[in-house]
Design an enzyme around this catalytic site. Structure first.
Site, PDB file in Angstrom:
ATOM      1  N   GLY A 189      95.516 -50.262  30.360  1.00  0.00           N
ATOM      2  CA  GLY A 189      95.590 -51.364  31.317  1.00  0.00           C
ATOM      3  C   GLY A 189      95.012 -50.947  32.657  1.00  0.00           C
ATOM      4  CE1 TYR A 190      93.940 -46.526  32.924  1.00  0.00           C
ATOM      5  CE2 TYR A 190      91.640 -45.901  33.101  1.00  0.00           C
ATOM      6  CZ  TYR A 190      92.944 -45.564  32.843  1.00  0.00           C
ATOM      7  OH  TYR A 190      93.255 -44.270  32.511  1.00  0.00           O
ATOM      8  CD  GLU A 229      89.892 -34.732  22.049  1.00  0.00           C
ATOM      9  OE1 GLU A 229      90.000 -35.442  23.052  1.00  0.00           O
ATOM     10  OE2 GLU A 229      90.811 -34.550  21.245  1.00  0.00           O
ATOM     11  CB  SER A 252      90.722 -52.631  23.702  1.00  0.00           C
ATOM     12  OG  SER A 252      89.534 -52.972  24.361  1.00  0.00           O
ATOM     13  CD  GLU A 300      73.924 -53.717  34.613  1.00  0.00           C
ATOM     14  OE1 GLU A 300      75.115 -53.723  34.222  1.00  0.00           O
ATOM     15  OE2 GLU A 300      73.002 -54.227  33.961  1.00  0.00           O
TER      16      GLU A 300
HETATM   17  C1  LIG Z   1      84.873 -54.975  24.504  1.00  0.00           C
HETATM   18  C2  LIG Z   1      85.545 -54.608  25.790  1.00  0.00           C
HETATM   19  C3  LIG Z   1      86.705 -53.861  25.765  1.00  0.00           C
HETATM   20  C4  LIG Z   1      87.364 -53.536  26.955  1.00  0.00           C
HETATM   21  N1  LIG Z   1      88.532 -52.832  26.889  1.00  0.00           N
HETATM   22  C5  LIG Z   1      89.203 -52.547  28.021  1.00  0.00           C
HETATM   23  C6  LIG Z   1      90.475 -51.878  27.961  1.00  0.00           C
HETATM   24  O1  LIG Z   1      90.992 -51.555  26.885  1.00  0.00           O
HETATM   25  N2  LIG Z   1      91.129 -51.656  29.117  1.00  0.00           N
HETATM   26  C7  LIG Z   1      90.600 -52.006  30.342  1.00  0.00           C
HETATM   27  O2  LIG Z   1      91.231 -51.722  31.350  1.00  0.00           O
HETATM   28  N3  LIG Z   1      89.399 -52.640  30.431  1.00  0.00           N
HETATM   29  C8  LIG Z   1      88.691 -52.925  29.295  1.00  0.00           C
HETATM   30  N4  LIG Z   1      87.500 -53.592  29.358  1.00  0.00           N
HETATM   31  C9  LIG Z   1      87.002 -54.042  30.661  1.00  0.00           C
HETATM   32  C10 LIG Z   1      85.785 -53.271  31.160  1.00  0.00           C
HETATM   33  O3  LIG Z   1      86.151 -51.974  31.566  1.00  0.00           O
HETATM   34  C11 LIG Z   1      85.162 -54.078  32.290  1.00  0.00           C
HETATM   35  O4  LIG Z   1      84.703 -55.296  31.729  1.00  0.00           O
HETATM   36  C12 LIG Z   1      84.010 -53.349  32.950  1.00  0.00           C
HETATM   37  O5  LIG Z   1      84.474 -52.246  33.680  1.00  0.00           O
HETATM   38  C13 LIG Z   1      83.225 -54.285  33.881  1.00  0.00           C
HETATM   39  O6  LIG Z   1      84.069 -54.928  34.773  1.00  0.00           O
HETATM   40  P1  LIG Z   1      83.988 -56.513  34.977  1.00  0.00           P
HETATM   41  O7  LIG Z   1      84.038 -57.155  33.638  1.00  0.00           O
HETATM   42  O8  LIG Z   1      84.996 -56.887  35.977  1.00  0.00           O
HETATM   43  O9  LIG Z   1      82.521 -56.782  35.546  1.00  0.00           O
HETATM   44  P2  LIG Z   1      82.061 -56.538  37.055  1.00  0.00           P
HETATM   45  O10 LIG Z   1      82.480 -55.196  37.503  1.00  0.00           O
HETATM   46  O11 LIG Z   1      82.476 -57.719  37.870  1.00  0.00           O
HETATM   47  O12 LIG Z   1      80.492 -56.535  36.889  1.00  0.00           O
HETATM   48  C14 LIG Z   1      79.701 -57.743  36.824  1.00  0.00           C
HETATM   49  C15 LIG Z   1      78.236 -57.331  36.806  1.00  0.00           C
HETATM   50  O13 LIG Z   1      77.897 -56.683  38.044  1.00  0.00           O
HETATM   51  C16 LIG Z   1      77.340 -55.398  37.789  1.00  0.00           C
HETATM   52  N5  LIG Z   1      77.780 -54.448  38.839  1.00  0.00           N
HETATM   53  C17 LIG Z   1      79.030 -54.316  39.331  1.00  0.00           C
HETATM   54  N6  LIG Z   1      79.058 -53.327  40.240  1.00  0.00           N
HETATM   55  C18 LIG Z   1      77.816 -52.812  40.310  1.00  0.00           C
HETATM   56  C19 LIG Z   1      77.206 -51.741  41.066  1.00  0.00           C
HETATM   57  N7  LIG Z   1      77.929 -51.023  41.938  1.00  0.00           N
HETATM   58  N8  LIG Z   1      75.902 -51.492  40.849  1.00  0.00           N
HETATM   59  C20 LIG Z   1      75.166 -52.230  39.963  1.00  0.00           C
HETATM   60  N9  LIG Z   1      75.687 -53.244  39.240  1.00  0.00           N
HETATM   61  C21 LIG Z   1      76.985 -53.525  39.400  1.00  0.00           C
HETATM   62  C22 LIG Z   1      77.896 -54.995  36.435  1.00  0.00           C
HETATM   63  O14 LIG Z   1      77.060 -54.049  35.796  1.00  0.00           O
HETATM   64  C23 LIG Z   1      77.903 -56.338  35.703  1.00  0.00           C
HETATM   65  O15 LIG Z   1      76.642 -56.627  35.190  1.00  0.00           O
HETATM   66  C24 LIG Z   1      86.822 -53.942  28.192  1.00  0.00           C
HETATM   67  C25 LIG Z   1      85.631 -54.685  28.222  1.00  0.00           C
HETATM   68  C26 LIG Z   1      85.006 -55.028  27.035  1.00  0.00           C
HETATM   69  C27 LIG Z   1      83.739 -55.829  27.103  1.00  0.00           C
END
Ligand SMILES: Cc1cc2nc3c(=O)[nH]c(=O)nc-3n(C[C@H](O)[C@H](O)[C@H](O)COP(=O)(O)OP(=O)(O)OC[C@H]3O[C@@H](n4cnc5c(N)ncnc54)[C@H](O)[C@@H]3O)c2cc1C
Length: 396
Positions: free
Chosen positions: A129-130, A246, A163, A374
């Site tokens: 849960g992040y 790992e 997830s 990205e």
């Molecule tokens: C299949 C799947 C499983 C997941 N499982 C988990 C899980 O178990 N636990 C959990 O905590 N999270 C989980 N996530 C969440 C995942 O970690 C986030 O979706 C991811 O970190 C992106 O965050 P966001 O969706 O808020 O997009 P945002 O961070 O809002 O990004 C939107 C867009 O902006 C771009 N962007 C943002 N910041 C920058 C930057 N500094 N430079 C360039 N581009 C940038 C991104 O690349 C993206 O294209 C999961 C996601 C998916 C798709």
């Protein structure tokens, strides 16, 4: 000698003997085909993890003290190769790869005893849960709060994209104990019982129709302070803990899997008489080159670790190579199959139970989960090419 003793006494065992022993074990105890029903599949995977643990074949890189095998890096590579070859089930939830290294490195002895073996054995499924609706790439913006009340924290807020939340027994979460302005200095690492009063899991349906992830809501959830890992407000640096190398040990495993998937697609194109088409051949050549690059890149990573004790630049680009490859191969497969490639599983004319369509839809997320493409590119730019740090992101 029991199986457990045989497995854990393997550090000095010659590579060939170790490989043969693993192959024999996986063949003898293989759990067979995965059930189609998602609930049954979870039970089936849990049973397999218990078999591994009880036989001394779980946790190749984990300390023996917590039920692991504590193998050398070279033997871990062999372990992952043989597991891929045998096509045995992988881990359940995200705890083994992400939470366990943190607990092993920063947990108290009591926490290690309480959590590690049940997680490794599959008795407890852990989910991460992040992410939150307004905190993904920019995780230090997270708002789910934990207020100290005596020997407990009271947690309120929302996580998203969690997830395996539907199967989870435990969430490992980053929560805010400082002010919002404190960013990564005000974040704490908490372990939360998924069945505690006030926890609500709302499944999210994904493109494939499945429910891999969920939203998780916390409403005055009481969490013992004994469930905090590390110091209050000290959670940020814990979240990135790795256990030795790992993960890199499994690099060849993924390379082997995509080699197999590409060969299967070639066979399908051959059966359908499409291999004579020069445009089709051209795309196969491109994928063939890339699947080999993935393998060489994995070999370089492993070679670097064996020779110098640390993963070099090659390891940083492996995820970029793999995620782009898995999207492109499925997109190509759907192109190749034409209208038949768009049929769902239940249609009688569906090709290979729609595996390519499902793969196409599922891999759209590959360049988002666990850090977007990205963000990965930024990491390569900074850590491999030495370019300036992205000012919008927290310092590493
Ligand atoms: C299949 C799947 C499983 C997941 N499982 C988990 C899980 O178990 N636990 C959990 O905590 N999270 C989980 N996530 C969440 C995942 O970690 C986030 O979706 C991811 O970190 C992106 O965050 P966001 O969706 O808020 O997009 P945002 O961070 O809002 O990004 C939107 C867009 O902006 C771009 N962007 C943002 N910041 C920058 C930057 N500094 N430079 C360039 N581009 C940038 C991104 O690349 C993206 O294209 C999961 C996601 C998916 C798709």
């Amino acid at each position: 000698m029991t199986l457990e003793r045989e497995a854990t006494a393997s550090v000095a065992e010659p590579d060939d003997a170790f490989r043969a022993r693993l192959r024999e074990f996986f063949a003898a105890r293989h759990p067979g085909r995965a059930p189609k029903d998602p609930r049954e599949r979870v039970a089936w995977t849990r049973a397999w993890l218990a078999t591994l643990f009880d036989s001394g074949y779980a946790g190749p890189g984990w300390p023996r003290e917590f039920g692991g095998m504590e193998l050398s890096f070279a033997h871990q590579v062999i372990y992952h190769e043989e597991a891929a070859r045998a096509r045995v089930p992988g881990p359940l939830g995200t705890g083994l790869g992400i939470a366990a290294p943190t607990i092993i490195t920063y947990g108290t002895q009591e926490q290690k005893q309480r959590w590690l073996a049940p997680m490794l054995r599959g008795d407890q499924v852990w989910a991460q849960g992040y992410s939150e609706p307004d905190a993904g790439s920019d995780l230090p913006s997270l708002r789910t709060s934990a207020r100290r009340d005596g020997e407990e924290y009271v947690v309120n807020g929302q996580k998203v994209w969690t997830s395996h939340a539907g199967d989870a027994d435990i969430f490992f979460a980053l929560v805010r104990t400082g002010t919002i302005q404190s960013r990564q200095q005000g974040i704490t690492y908490l372990v939360i019982d998924a069945r505690a009063p006030g926890v609500e899991v709302r499944p999210l349906r994904d493109l494939t129709g499945g429910y891999l992830f969920a939203e998780v809501f916390f409403d005055d959830v009481r969490v013992p302070v004994a469930n905090r890992i590390g110091a209050e407000n000290g959670g940020w640096r814990l979240a990135r803990t790795r256990l030795g190398h790992e993960r890199s040990a499994g690099a060849l495993n993924q390379a082997a899997m995509y080699r197999r998937v590409l060969t299967e697609l070639e066979e399908l194109a051959r059966e359908r008489g499409q291999l004579a088409d020069p445009l089709v051949r051209d795309r196969f050549v491109d994928l063939e080159i890339r699947v080999r690059i993935i393998r060489y890149n994995a070999q370089r990573t492993i070679g670097d670790i064996l020779a110098r004790g640390q993963a070099g630049a090659a390891s940083s680009i492996s995820r970029l190579l793999i995620t782009a490859f898995e999207q492109d191969i499925h997109e190509f497969a759907v192109d190749l199959l034409g209208p038949a490639g768009l049929l769902g599983k239940s249609a009688p004319q569906a090709v290979q139970r729609s595996r390519w369509l499902v793969g196409f839809l599922r891999t759209r997320a590959s360049t988002i989960g666990a850090g977007t493409r990205e963000i990965q590119l930024n990491t390569v730019a900074e850590q491999v090419l030495g370019l300036p740090h992205d000012p919008s992101m927290p310092a590493r």
